[in-house]
Design an enzyme around this catalytic site. Structure first.
Site, PDB file in Angstrom:
ATOM      1  N   LYS A   1      -4.319  -7.074  15.676  1.00 35.28           N
ATOM      2  CA  LYS A   1      -4.225  -5.630  15.446  1.00 35.28           C
ATOM      3  C   LYS A   1      -5.588  -5.076  15.088  1.00 35.28           C
ATOM      4  O   LYS A   1      -6.243  -5.661  14.234  1.00 35.28           O
ATOM      5  CB  LYS A   1      -3.238  -5.413  14.294  1.00 35.28           C
ATOM      6  CG  LYS A   1      -3.135  -3.996  13.810  1.00 35.28           C
ATOM      7  CD  LYS A   1      -2.278  -3.922  12.581  1.00 35.28           C
ATOM      8  CE  LYS A   1      -2.338  -2.494  12.077  1.00 35.28           C
ATOM      9  NZ  LYS A   1      -1.803  -2.329  10.778  1.00 35.28           N
TER      10      LYS A   1
ATOM     11  N   LYS B   1      -5.929  -8.985  11.453  1.00 31.86           N
ATOM     12  CA  LYS B   1      -5.836  -7.540  11.241  1.00 31.86           C
ATOM     13  C   LYS B   1      -7.197  -7.049  10.788  1.00 31.86           C
ATOM     14  O   LYS B   1      -7.699  -7.465   9.743  1.00 31.86           O
ATOM     15  CB  LYS B   1      -4.771  -7.229  10.187  1.00 31.86           C
ATOM     16  CG  LYS B   1      -4.697  -5.744   9.861  1.00 31.86           C
ATOM     17  CD  LYS B   1      -3.564  -5.420   8.914  1.00 31.86           C
ATOM     18  CE  LYS B   1      -3.610  -3.952   8.525  1.00 31.86           C
ATOM     19  NZ  LYS B   1      -2.528  -3.584   7.604  1.00 31.86           N
TER      20      LYS B   1
ATOM     21  N   SER C   1      -1.752   3.425  15.476  1.00 36.63           N
ATOM     22  CA  SER C   1      -1.613   4.887  15.432  1.00 36.63           C
ATOM     23  C   SER C   1      -2.789   5.607  16.096  1.00 36.63           C
ATOM     24  O   SER C   1      -2.587   6.592  16.805  1.00 36.63           O
ATOM     25  CB  SER C   1      -1.460   5.341  13.983  1.00 36.63           C
ATOM     26  OG  SER C   1      -2.559   4.915  13.203  1.00 36.63           O
TER      27      SER C   1
ATOM     28  N   CYS D   1       0.796  -1.236   0.000  1.00 37.80           N
ATOM     29  CA  CYS D   1       0.000   0.000   0.000  1.00 37.80           C
ATOM     30  C   CYS D   1       0.825   1.281   0.000  1.00 37.80           C
ATOM     31  O   CYS D   1       0.395   2.293  -0.531  1.00 37.80           O
ATOM     32  CB  CYS D   1      -1.016   0.002   1.140  1.00 37.80           C
ATOM     33  SG  CYS D   1      -0.288   0.028   2.783  1.00 37.80           S
TER      34      CYS D   1
HETATM   35  C1  PBG Z   1      -0.226  -1.371   5.890  1.00 32.68           C
HETATM   36  C2  PBG Z   1      -0.350  -1.132   7.351  1.00 32.68           C
HETATM   37  C3  PBG Z   1      -1.265  -0.332   8.035  1.00 32.68           C
HETATM   38  C4  PBG Z   1      -0.870  -0.338   9.370  1.00 32.68           C
HETATM   39  C5  PBG Z   1       0.234  -1.170   9.467  1.00 32.68           C
HETATM   40  N1  PBG Z   1       0.533  -1.665   8.210  1.00 32.68           N
HETATM   41  C6  PBG Z   1      -2.380   0.510   7.548  1.00 32.68           C
HETATM   42  C7  PBG Z   1      -3.533  -0.099   6.896  1.00 32.68           C
HETATM   43  O1  PBG Z   1      -3.722  -1.306   6.843  1.00 32.68           O
HETATM   44  O2  PBG Z   1      -4.293   0.699   6.346  1.00 32.68           O
HETATM   45  C8  PBG Z   1      -1.519   0.447  10.476  1.00 32.68           C
HETATM   46  C9  PBG Z   1      -0.630   0.781  11.633  1.00 32.68           C
HETATM   47  C10 PBG Z   1      -1.118   1.853  12.540  1.00 32.68           C
HETATM   48  O3  PBG Z   1      -2.246   2.388  12.421  1.00 32.68           O
HETATM   49  O4  PBG Z   1      -0.351   2.208  13.440  1.00 32.68           O
HETATM   50  N2  PBG Z   1      -1.120  -2.250   5.351  1.00 32.68           N
END
Ligand code: PBG
Length: 337
Positions: free
Chosen positions: A259, A206, A285, A129
């Protein structure tokens, strides 16, 4: 009504007896956070000369490649054992081909960090991504259902990315894309190239979470159109996480991850009951941003609230915690209660 005296004919349980003093509380404490269970995420941006602050994540930065050796030292000095690297490339395309360049920002950062601090565990996020022009975690295909993210066509690209990280010296690669079969595809590619010792930390459960918002600013990885709900998990599902975990273990994962963390403690606890592999939780985050925002306004005590959140994650069963608070928390733990 007058209060009744406690009936003296049977012993009364008094849990408070063991809470009377700090030493008694410490003695019976079930979970104690350790700095070496934290993993610190870092963003490496190929285009930068100077660090750039991330506005929705106060205290966190996008780092230029030349700053990474020093970052390795900063993390090690804090007593934190591991970092998790994310890359922001100079150019993006439909395939995300900047993700597997030997001279890419992440690949250069791995080498610089391992040179500076060989014992630091360097983990890398493996996803498309940040490297695709459309911002999705896999390549797109048009079909009868319109434009969708193509699962099987994405697997070799993820494997190539992971291999480039292993070649640069990464200890652990961490696929976060949520394509089916990616752990197996990466394991085979690593083994065939002789990287049998490079471990895989799978983002197994996730969820398609609103709490990744600040990260997408940090990694500049928001999808241009649509969202990630056709590949990330539905926040309403708990049992399904167990199935994702089983599949990743069968495909060769060495570490399992859930996560986000604090909103998914039930998932962590259920996975913990069934799995003997090390279990990681990603304090994402948005979880960081919420604590920061409330702390900045004086609405929460940042240190106490953060250590309570991280302790909750450990109590639910996480061995490892990926957190933007890693260095602060390590310093707080060192300073004692
Ligand atoms: C990439 C990824 C993401 C996160 C970790 N790897 C973002 C998403 O899936 O949109 C999020 C990490 C965070 O919010 O701290 N795929």
């Amino acid at each position: 009504m007058t209060s009744q005296p406690i009936n003296p004919s049977f012993p009364v349980a008094r849990p408070r007896r063991l809470r009377r003093s700090a030493s008694l509380r410490r003695m019976v404490r079930e979970h104690t956070l350790r700095a070496d269970q934290f993993i610190y995420p870092l963003f490496v941006d190929e285009r930068l000369r100077e660090p750039r602050p991330i506005s929705a994540m106060p205290g966190q930065f996008q780092w230029p490649v030349h700053a990474m050796a020093q970052q390795a030292e900063r993390v090690a000095q804090a007593g934190v054992s591991a970092v998790l690297l994310f890359g922001l490339p100079e150019t993006k395309d439909a395939q995300g081909s900047s993700g597997w360049r030997a001279e890419g920002g992440v690949q250069q950062a791995i080498r610089a960090m391992k040179d500076a601090v060989p014992e630091l565990v360097v983990m890398t996020d493996v996803c498309l991504c940040e490297y695709t022009s459309h911002g999705h975690c896999g390549v797109l295909q048009s079909g009868p259902n319109g434009v969708t993210v193509a699962n099987d066509a994405t697997l070799p690209l993820l494997a190539r990315t992971a291999l480039s990280h292993a070649e640069a010296g990464a200890d652990v690669v961490a696929p976060s894309d949520m394509m089916d079969g990616r752990v197996g595809a990466i394991r085979s590619a690593l083994d065939e190239a002789g990287f049998t010792d490079t471990a895989i930390m799978a983002y197994s459960a996730k969820y398609a979470s609103a709490f990744y918002g600040p990260f997408r600013e940090a990694a500049e990885s928001a999808p241009q159109e649509g969202d990630r709900r056709s590949y990330q998990m539905d926040p309403a599902n708990g049992r399904e996480a167990l199935r994702e975990v089983e599949l990743d273990i069968a495909e060769g994962a060495d570490i399992i991850m859930v996560k986000p963390a604090t909103l998914y403690l039930d998932v962590l606890a259920r996975v913990r009951e069934r799995v003997s592999l090390p279990l990681a939780a990603y304090h994402v985050s948005g979880e960081y941003a919420m604590l920061k925002a409330a702390a900045e306004r004086g609405w929460l005590d940042e240190r106490r609230a953060t250590l309570e959140a991280l302790t909750g994650i450990a109590r639910a069963g996480a061995d490892l915690i990926i957190t933007y608070y890693a260095l602060d928390a390590a310093a707080w733990l060192r300073a004692g209660e």
